[in-house]
Design a protein around this motif. Structure first.
Motif, PDB file in Angstrom:
ATOM      1  N   GLY A  10      30.555  31.488  35.747  1.00 25.40           N
ATOM      2  CA  GLY A  10      29.571  31.780  36.783  1.00 25.40           C
ATOM      3  C   GLY A  10      29.595  33.201  37.312  1.00 25.40           C
ATOM      4  N   SER A  11      30.223  34.114  36.583  1.00 26.04           N
ATOM      5  CA  SER A  11      30.294  35.512  36.992  1.00 26.04           C
ATOM      6  C   SER A  11      29.844  36.403  35.848  1.00 26.04           C
ATOM      7  CB  SER A  11      31.735  35.884  37.371  1.00 26.04           C
ATOM      8  OG  SER A  11      31.842  37.284  37.590  1.00 26.04           O
ATOM      9  N   LEU A  12      29.097  37.454  36.182  1.00 26.67           N
ATOM     10  CA  LEU A  12      28.669  38.413  35.164  1.00 26.67           C
ATOM     11  C   LEU A  12      29.582  39.632  35.124  1.00 26.67           C
ATOM     12  CD1 LEU A  12      24.802  38.421  35.873  1.00 26.67           C
ATOM     13  CD2 LEU A  12      26.103  36.942  34.320  1.00 26.67           C
ATOM     14  N   ASP A  15      35.257  42.444  34.691  1.00 31.29           N
ATOM     15  CA  ASP A  15      36.671  42.091  34.875  1.00 31.29           C
ATOM     16  C   ASP A  15      36.851  40.756  35.604  1.00 31.29           C
ATOM     17  OD1 ASP A  15      37.497  44.476  33.675  1.00 31.29           O
ATOM     18  OD2 ASP A  15      37.280  45.570  35.557  1.00 31.29           O
ATOM     19  N   SER A  16      35.870  39.891  35.474  1.00 29.31           N
ATOM     20  CA  SER A  16      35.872  38.612  36.194  1.00 29.31           C
ATOM     21  C   SER A  16      37.180  37.833  36.053  1.00 29.31           C
ATOM     22  CB  SER A  16      34.715  37.756  35.650  1.00 29.31           C
ATOM     23  OG  SER A  16      34.881  36.402  36.006  1.00 29.31           O
ATOM     24  N   ILE A  17      37.722  37.424  37.200  1.00 30.25           N
ATOM     25  CA  ILE A  17      38.930  36.591  37.161  1.00 30.25           C
ATOM     26  C   ILE A  17      38.598  35.200  36.617  1.00 30.25           C
ATOM     27  CG2 ILE A  17      40.130  37.862  38.981  1.00 30.25           C
ATOM     28  CD1 ILE A  17      39.360  35.741  40.994  1.00 30.25           C
ATOM     29  N   ASN A  18      37.357  34.793  36.772  1.00 29.46           N
ATOM     30  CA  ASN A  18      36.964  33.497  36.219  1.00 29.46           C
ATOM     31  C   ASN A  18      36.858  33.542  34.698  1.00 29.46           C
ATOM     32  OD1 ASN A  18      36.385  31.366  38.435  1.00 29.46           O
ATOM     33  ND2 ASN A  18      35.757  33.358  39.274  1.00 29.46           N
ATOM     34  N   ARG A  19      36.426  34.669  34.168  1.00 25.12           N
ATOM     35  CA  ARG A  19      36.432  34.835  32.717  1.00 25.12           C
ATOM     36  C   ARG A  19      37.884  34.834  32.203  1.00 25.12           C
ATOM     37  NH1 ARG A  19      32.161  35.772  29.937  1.00 25.12           N
ATOM     38  NH2 ARG A  19      31.039  36.324  31.832  1.00 25.12           N
ATOM     39  N   THR A  75      33.825  28.844  37.628  1.00 25.24           N
ATOM     40  CA  THR A  75      32.935  29.589  38.525  1.00 25.24           C
ATOM     41  C   THR A  75      33.614  30.185  39.749  1.00 25.24           C
ATOM     42  OG1 THR A  75      30.825  29.492  39.725  1.00 25.24           O
ATOM     43  CG2 THR A  75      32.245  27.543  39.871  1.00 25.24           C
ATOM     44  N   PRO A  76      33.166  31.366  40.137  1.00 25.06           N
ATOM     45  CA  PRO A  76      33.554  31.893  41.444  1.00 25.06           C
ATOM     46  C   PRO A  76      32.842  31.110  42.547  1.00 25.06           C
ATOM     47  CG  PRO A  76      32.374  33.586  40.167  1.00 25.06           C
ATOM     48  CD  PRO A  76      32.229  32.273  39.447  1.00 25.06           C
ATOM     49  N   GLU A  77      33.303  31.324  43.754  1.00 27.13           N
ATOM     50  CA  GLU A  77      32.598  30.823  44.940  1.00 27.13           C
ATOM     51  C   GLU A  77      31.925  32.007  45.598  1.00 27.13           C
ATOM     52  OE1 GLU A  77      34.278  27.680  47.601  1.00 27.13           O
ATOM     53  OE2 GLU A  77      34.644  29.404  48.891  1.00 27.13           O
ATOM     54  N   TYR A  78      30.623  31.896  45.815  1.00 32.39           N
ATOM     55  CA  TYR A  78      29.884  32.912  46.558  1.00 32.39           C
ATOM     56  C   TYR A  78      29.379  32.263  47.843  1.00 32.39           C
ATOM     57  CZ  TYR A  78      29.330  36.536  42.849  1.00 32.39           C
ATOM     58  OH  TYR A  78      29.511  37.531  41.914  1.00 32.39           O
ATOM     59  N   ASN A  79      29.826  32.767  48.961  1.00 35.87           N
ATOM     60  CA  ASN A  79      29.339  32.258  50.252  1.00 35.87           C
ATOM     61  C   ASN A  79      29.397  30.738  50.314  1.00 35.87           C
ATOM     62  OD1 ASN A  79      28.834  34.899  51.209  1.00 35.87           O
ATOM     63  ND2 ASN A  79      27.002  34.971  49.921  1.00 35.87           N
ATOM     64  N   ARG A  80      30.558  30.234  49.888  1.00 29.50           N
ATOM     65  CA  ARG A  80      30.870  28.800  49.960  1.00 29.50           C
ATOM     66  C   ARG A  80      29.986  27.919  49.071  1.00 29.50           C
ATOM     67  NH1 ARG A  80      35.382  30.069  51.094  1.00 29.50           N
ATOM     68  NH2 ARG A  80      36.260  30.144  53.181  1.00 29.50           N
ATOM     69  N   SER A 113      39.647  32.197  42.759  1.00 31.09           N
ATOM     70  CA  SER A 113      39.322  33.093  43.859  1.00 31.09           C
ATOM     71  C   SER A 113      40.607  33.756  44.335  1.00 31.09           C
ATOM     72  CB  SER A 113      38.711  32.275  45.009  1.00 31.09           C
ATOM     73  OG  SER A 113      38.740  33.010  46.209  1.00 31.09           O
ATOM     74  N   PRO A 114      40.505  34.938  44.914  1.00 30.39           N
ATOM     75  CA  PRO A 114      41.707  35.525  45.525  1.00 30.39           C
ATOM     76  C   PRO A 114      42.155  34.720  46.746  1.00 30.39           C
ATOM     77  CG  PRO A 114      39.950  37.169  45.286  1.00 30.39           C
ATOM     78  CD  PRO A 114      39.349  35.835  45.005  1.00 30.39           C
ATOM     79  N   GLY A 115      41.252  33.956  47.343  1.00 28.58           N
ATOM     80  CA  GLY A 115      41.567  33.209  48.562  1.00 28.58           C
ATOM     81  C   GLY A 115      42.219  31.869  48.265  1.00 28.58           C
ATOM     82  N   ILE A 117      41.827  28.743  49.559  1.00 27.88           N
ATOM     83  CA  ILE A 117      40.987  27.562  49.339  1.00 27.88           C
ATOM     84  C   ILE A 117      39.751  27.920  48.543  1.00 27.88           C
ATOM     85  CG2 ILE A 117      41.799  26.407  51.433  1.00 27.88           C
ATOM     86  CD1 ILE A 117      38.755  27.057  52.418  1.00 27.88           C
ATOM     87  N   GLY A 118      39.741  29.136  48.018  1.00 28.15           N
ATOM     88  CA  GLY A 118      38.568  29.639  47.309  1.00 28.15           C
ATOM     89  C   GLY A 118      38.159  28.738  46.176  1.00 28.15           C
ATOM     90  N   THR A 119      36.903  28.565  46.021  1.00 25.05           N
ATOM     91  CA  THR A 119      36.142  27.808  45.015  1.00 25.05           C
ATOM     92  C   THR A 119      36.113  26.298  45.280  1.00 25.05           C
ATOM     93  OG1 THR A 119      37.751  27.377  43.216  1.00 25.05           O
ATOM     94  CG2 THR A 119      36.641  29.532  43.199  1.00 25.05           C
ATOM     95  N   ALA A 120      36.876  25.801  46.254  1.00 26.86           N
ATOM     96  CA  ALA A 120      36.836  24.352  46.509  1.00 26.86           C
ATOM     97  C   ALA A 120      35.432  23.914  46.930  1.00 26.86           C
ATOM     98  CB  ALA A 120      37.848  23.966  47.586  1.00 26.86           C
TER      99      ALA A 120
END
Ligand code: FNR
Length: 185
Positions: A10-12, A15-19, A75-80, A113-115, A117-120
């Motif tokens: 879900g990231s373009l 250097d995507s961490i999800n990739r 996928t990353p989380e964008y704005n929850r 995510s770096p956070g 709870i990120g991506t939950a």
């Protein structure tokens, strides 16, 4: 006989961490799963006017999904929630009405995510959408990956033993899930 998995990141971002996470999962499963990374950055913004005459790149995307035994969303989380680019790809794959490429396919969901709870929340939103699309989404384990610099080496190796063990289990369960949904290979 490896199962073919359509992988949608879900990231373009280059250097995507999800990739990187997807690459790590590919390495863990490479004896059992063949990853086919789908491009979603080249798809047009979905427009319902497409439905009468579907654009060729959208039809090609749907064919790639249909050619797979399962779909893996990383996928990353964008704005929850999920990034718009991912939702757009899902909308494109789901139409025209009655001709969704996703229906009936097994799927799994993860994200980094770096956070902490990120991506939950993004993953929970995504599960809602995929259930509606009649995908059989792996229920457990949930895999909300907190990404620290260096977690995945350049060759896809996971440097943290705990995370490696956790994701090995995720891959094992995904393989068993695909077998169960599709019938033994
Ligand atoms: C973020 N990020 C973010 N992280 C998170 O854990 N929860 C969130 O809701 C958001 N929201 C958000 C919105 C937007 C527009 C951006 C650009 C970023 C941070 C995000 O986790 C971080 O940028 C990741 O590195 C994105 O993943 P990729 O692109 O590296 O795979």
């Amino acid at each position: 006989n490896r199962r073919k998995v359509a992988v949608i990141v879900g990231s373009l971002r280059k250097d995507s961490i999800n990739r990187q996470l997807a690459r790590a999962l590919e390495r863990l499963g490479e004896d059992r799963l063949e990853f086919d990374y789908l491009q979603i950055g080249n798809l047009p913004l979905y427009n319902q006017d497409f439905d009468g005459d579907y654009p060729p790149e959208c039809t090609a995307f749907k064919q790639q999904v249909r050619g797979a035994d399962a779909v893996l969303f990383v996928t990353p989380e964008y704005n929850r929630s999920v990034p718009g680019v991912l939702k757009n790809a899902i909308d494109i794959g789901s139409r025209p009405y009655g001709d969704s490429a996703f229906a009936g396919l097994p799927a799994a969901v993860t994200g980094a995510s770096p956070g902490a709870i990120g991506t939950a929340l993004a993953q929970q939103h995504l599960r809602n959408v995929l259930s509606y699309l009649d995908m059989a989404v792996l229920p457990q384990p949930e895999a909300f990956i907190q990404f620290k610099e260096g977690l995945v080496a350049d060759d896809g190796r996971i440097t943290s033993p705990d995370t490696r063990e956790f994701l090995e289990d995720f891959v094992d369960r995904f393989v068993a899930w695909i077998d169960r949904q599709r019938g033994e290979a």
